[in-house]
Scaffold this active site. Structure first.
Site, PDB file in Angstrom:
ATOM      1  N   TYR A   1      -2.333   0.145  10.438  1.00 24.28           N
ATOM      2  CA  TYR A   1      -2.248  -0.172   9.279  1.00 24.28           C
ATOM      3  C   TYR A   1      -1.559   0.050   8.408  1.00 24.28           C
ATOM      4  CZ  TYR A   1      -4.211  -1.004   4.598  1.00 24.28           C
ATOM      5  OH  TYR A   1      -3.733  -1.611   3.436  1.00 24.28           O
TER       6      TYR A   1
ATOM      7  N   SER B   1       1.211  -1.801  -0.226  1.00 28.65           N
ATOM      8  CA  SER B   1      -0.088   0.043  -0.179  1.00 28.65           C
ATOM      9  C   SER B   1       0.796   1.369  -0.136  1.00 28.65           C
ATOM     10  CB  SER B   1      -0.955   0.030   0.988  1.00 28.65           C
ATOM     11  OG  SER B   1      -1.368   0.975   1.178  1.00 28.65           O
TER      12      SER B   1
END
Length: 232
Positions: free
Chosen positions: A146, A133
């Site tokens: 995250y 990501s």
């Protein structure tokens, strides 16, 4: 390089990016095992759904055995796509959510990769794609857990490519920006919208990397929406 007849495992295959990867690989003639907690609507003679918890080593081992029994032992494509994200500040996030993200996003890559690497080494070929990501390169306020897991995916991917290249195994990390999926359903500060990337376009990037020449190794592949916010 043609993908016809190859055998792939795609984790997190029930929806979003994972589902689109499954569909595109099947279109390319790949035999695909879709690993996820829930099934999808794919009906194809070359598709095998297996219910698996990637954070559980016993579940992963069982799924790998099922895959090789049904699709053959020559699994030479792995897409580590399974992931989960929770919004929350460091001092406000419940530990259960923190732990779940590390169990799925980080430990899942460890368990699943360890299942496939020995056979790939024996075959002297293979390609492992880890879906990272942008949060694994640029910190995000309110996404501390995250971001931490995706930074871990970046480091793991880089070390994996260095360890495995001499065995003919490619390792690529793909870093998507915002994608229009249900990832944002539980994040109040962001709503999925049409200015985000389409999951099928991220899937096409995965297949592009898989189709590269045998001696061509894409290590990092960053993709972002052109206009992430609506224009006035």
């Amino acid at each position: 390089m043609s993908l016809e007849g190859r055998v792939a495992i795609v984790t997190g295959a029930s929806k979003g990016i994972g589902l689109e990867i499954v569909k595109l690989l099947l279109h390319k003639g790949v035999k695909v095992a879709g690993w996820s907690r829930t099934d999808n609507d794919v009906t194809d003679p070359n598709y095998l759904f297996i219910s698996v918890d990637v954070s559980d080593p016993e579940s992963v081992a069982h799924a790998y055995n099922q895959t090789t029994e049904m699709l053959g032992e020559d699994v030479d494509i792995l897409v580590n796509n399974a992931g989960v994200g929770h919004y929350g500040m460091m001092d406000e996030m419940p530990f259960e959510q923190w732990k779940q993200m590390f169990d799925v996003n980080v430990h899942g890559i460890y368990f699943v990769s360890n299942a496939v690497i020995p056979k790939m080494k024996e075959l002297d070929r293979g390609h492992i794609i880890n879906i990272g990501s942008i949060a694994g390169k640029n910190p995000v306020k309110g996404m501390v857990g995250y971001s931490g897991t995706k930074h871990a995916v970046t480091g793991i991917s880089h070390s994996m490519f260095m360890e495995l290249r001499d065995f003919g195994i490619k390792v690529t990390c793909i870093y998507p920006g915002s994608v229009n999926t249900n990832f944002f359903d539980d994040i109040e500060s962001v709503t999925a919208n049409e200015n985000m990337m389409r999951p099928q376009d991220v899937a096409s990037s995965v297949v592009h990397c898989l189709e590269t020449h045998p001696n061509y190794l894409p290590v990092d592949f960053e993709v972002r929406p052109l206009r992430p916010k609506p224009t006035k």
